[in-house]
Design an enzyme around this catalytic site. Structure first.
Site, PDB file in Angstrom:
ATOM      1  N   HIS A   1     -34.570 119.592 -10.442  1.00 53.58           N
ATOM      2  CA  HIS A   1     -35.938 119.092 -10.541  1.00 53.58           C
ATOM      3  C   HIS A   1     -36.789 120.139 -11.249  1.00 53.58           C
ATOM      4  CE1 HIS A   1     -35.157 121.091  -6.730  1.00 53.58           C
ATOM      5  NE2 HIS A   1     -36.386 121.620  -6.822  1.00 53.58           N
TER       6      HIS A   1
ATOM      7  N   HIS B   1     -40.455 121.744 -11.354  1.00 56.82           N
ATOM      8  CA  HIS B   1     -41.732 121.881 -10.656  1.00 56.82           C
ATOM      9  C   HIS B   1     -42.847 121.894 -11.701  1.00 56.82           C
ATOM     10  CE1 HIS B   1     -40.146 123.374  -6.660  1.00 56.82           C
ATOM     11  NE2 HIS B   1     -39.107 123.611  -7.428  1.00 56.82           N
TER      12      HIS B   1
ATOM     13  N   VAL C   1     -33.074 122.577  -2.852  1.00 58.97           N
ATOM     14  CA  VAL C   1     -32.532 121.218  -2.948  1.00 58.97           C
ATOM     15  C   VAL C   1     -31.644 121.148  -4.188  1.00 58.97           C
ATOM     16  CG1 VAL C   1     -33.065 118.770  -3.136  1.00 58.97           C
ATOM     17  CG2 VAL C   1     -34.583 120.264  -1.810  1.00 58.97           C
TER      18      VAL C   1
ATOM     19  N   ARG D   1     -44.972 114.054  -5.515  1.00 57.03           N
ATOM     20  CA  ARG D   1     -45.664 115.271  -5.078  1.00 57.03           C
ATOM     21  C   ARG D   1     -44.800 116.073  -4.113  1.00 57.03           C
ATOM     22  NH1 ARG D   1     -50.475 114.927  -7.342  1.00 57.03           N
ATOM     23  NH2 ARG D   1     -51.283 112.827  -7.682  1.00 57.03           N
ATOM     24  N   ASP D   2     -44.822 117.396  -4.305  1.00 54.62           N
ATOM     25  CA  ASP D   2     -44.088 118.273  -3.401  1.00 54.62           C
ATOM     26  C   ASP D   2     -44.704 118.190  -2.005  1.00 54.62           C
ATOM     27  OD1 ASP D   2     -42.125 120.986  -3.969  1.00 54.62           O
ATOM     28  OD2 ASP D   2     -43.187 120.870  -2.048  1.00 54.62           O
ATOM     29  N   ILE D   3     -43.844 118.126  -0.992  1.00 52.53           N
ATOM     30  CA  ILE D   3     -44.312 117.973   0.391  1.00 52.53           C
ATOM     31  C   ILE D   3     -44.988 119.249   0.896  1.00 52.53           C
ATOM     32  CG2 ILE D   3     -42.228 118.773   1.608  1.00 52.53           C
ATOM     33  CD1 ILE D   3     -42.433 116.182   3.296  1.00 52.53           C
TER      34      ILE D   3
ATOM     35  N   ASN E   1     -35.676 126.111 -10.550  1.00 52.42           N
ATOM     36  CA  ASN E   1     -34.960 127.129  -9.795  1.00 52.42           C
ATOM     37  C   ASN E   1     -33.461 126.826  -9.823  1.00 52.42           C
ATOM     38  OD1 ASN E   1     -37.334 128.493  -8.933  1.00 52.42           O
ATOM     39  ND2 ASN E   1     -37.665 126.929  -7.369  1.00 52.42           N
TER      40      ASN E   1
HETATM   41  P1  AMP Z   1     -36.416 124.177  -4.934  1.00 54.36           P
HETATM   42  O1  AMP Z   1     -36.604 125.375  -4.060  1.00 54.36           O
HETATM   43  O2  AMP Z   1     -36.657 124.448  -6.396  1.00 54.36           O
HETATM   44  O3  AMP Z   1     -35.088 123.489  -4.683  1.00 54.36           O
HETATM   45  O4  AMP Z   1     -37.561 123.181  -4.559  1.00 54.36           O
HETATM   46  C1  AMP Z   1     -37.442 122.240  -3.544  1.00 54.36           C
HETATM   47  C2  AMP Z   1     -38.814 121.694  -3.278  1.00 54.36           C
HETATM   48  O5  AMP Z   1     -38.676 120.430  -2.651  1.00 54.36           O
HETATM   49  C3  AMP Z   1     -39.685 122.562  -2.374  1.00 54.36           C
HETATM   50  O6  AMP Z   1     -40.862 122.944  -3.076  1.00 54.36           O
HETATM   51  C4  AMP Z   1     -39.979 121.647  -1.183  1.00 54.36           C
HETATM   52  O7  AMP Z   1     -41.286 121.808  -0.696  1.00 54.36           O
HETATM   53  C5  AMP Z   1     -39.762 120.273  -1.785  1.00 54.36           C
HETATM   54  N1  AMP Z   1     -39.406 119.211  -0.844  1.00 54.36           N
HETATM   55  C6  AMP Z   1     -38.481 119.273   0.149  1.00 54.36           C
HETATM   56  N2  AMP Z   1     -38.413 118.092   0.764  1.00 54.36           N
HETATM   57  C7  AMP Z   1     -39.293 117.267   0.160  1.00 54.36           C
HETATM   58  C8  AMP Z   1     -39.693 115.909   0.354  1.00 54.36           C
HETATM   59  N3  AMP Z   1     -39.151 115.142   1.307  1.00 54.36           N
HETATM   60  N4  AMP Z   1     -40.639 115.394  -0.457  1.00 54.36           N
HETATM   61  C9  AMP Z   1     -41.197 116.150  -1.422  1.00 54.36           C
HETATM   62  N5  AMP Z   1     -40.870 117.429  -1.662  1.00 54.36           N
HETATM   63  C10 AMP Z   1     -39.929 117.990  -0.868  1.00 54.36           C
END
Ligand code: AMP
Length: 117
Positions: free
Chosen positions: A101, A103, A97, A30-32, A88
């Site tokens: 991944h 979403h 990140v 799950r996204d944080i 993205n």
């Molecule tokens: P992106 O902008 O596509 O790289 O998405 C990165 C996503 O990772 C964002 O939606 C963040 O909320 C999510 N995220 C960052 N750190 C964590 C974490 N420790 N656990 C879960 N999701 C995270």
């Protein structure tokens, strides 16, 4: 190979995450900072940095990631109403990140494609 990221640490269990699925190729958690009632990230374990780094050798893992994204959506109960899958890429894509991944977003109407920011 990508630089190590926060997702590499989650895969290696060095950081906690709410993991909803895992197999030998992908992990889903799950996204944080969820942007919808359901917001799960499906992440290849191989640290592919961006969509631009997907190679021919990655077809199996990317196919798995998409199939598992759909499976996660079914498990979350959002398949019937529908959902959105997003990858993205780099700065203009809003990537934060640099470990690829997918979403999985749903649980409410998501509007047309792009937000304003
Ligand atoms: P992106 O902008 O596509 O790289 O998405 C990165 C996503 O990772 C964002 O939606 C963040 O909320 C999510 N995220 C960052 N750190 C964590 C974490 N420790 N656990 C879960 N999701 C995270």
């Amino acid at each position: 190979m990508a630089e190590d990221t926060i997702f590499g640490k989650i895969i290696r269990r060095e950081l906690p995450a709410d993991i909803v699925y895992e197999d030998e190729l992908v992990i889903a958690f799950r996204d944080i900072n969820p942007q919808a009632p359901t917001h799960v990230l499906v992440c290849p374990k191989k640290p592919i940095a961006t969509a631009d780094h997907i190679g021919e050798e990655d077809e199996a893992v990317m196919g798995r990631a998409l199939r598992i994204a759909a499976q996660v959506a079914r498990n979350e109960g959002i398949s019937g109403e529908g959902y959105r899958l997003i990858i993205n890429c780099r700065e203009h894509g809003g990537q934060e990140v640099y470990h690829l991944h997918v979403h999985v977003l749903g649980g409410r109407p998501l509007g047309r494609m792009l937000g304003s920011s």
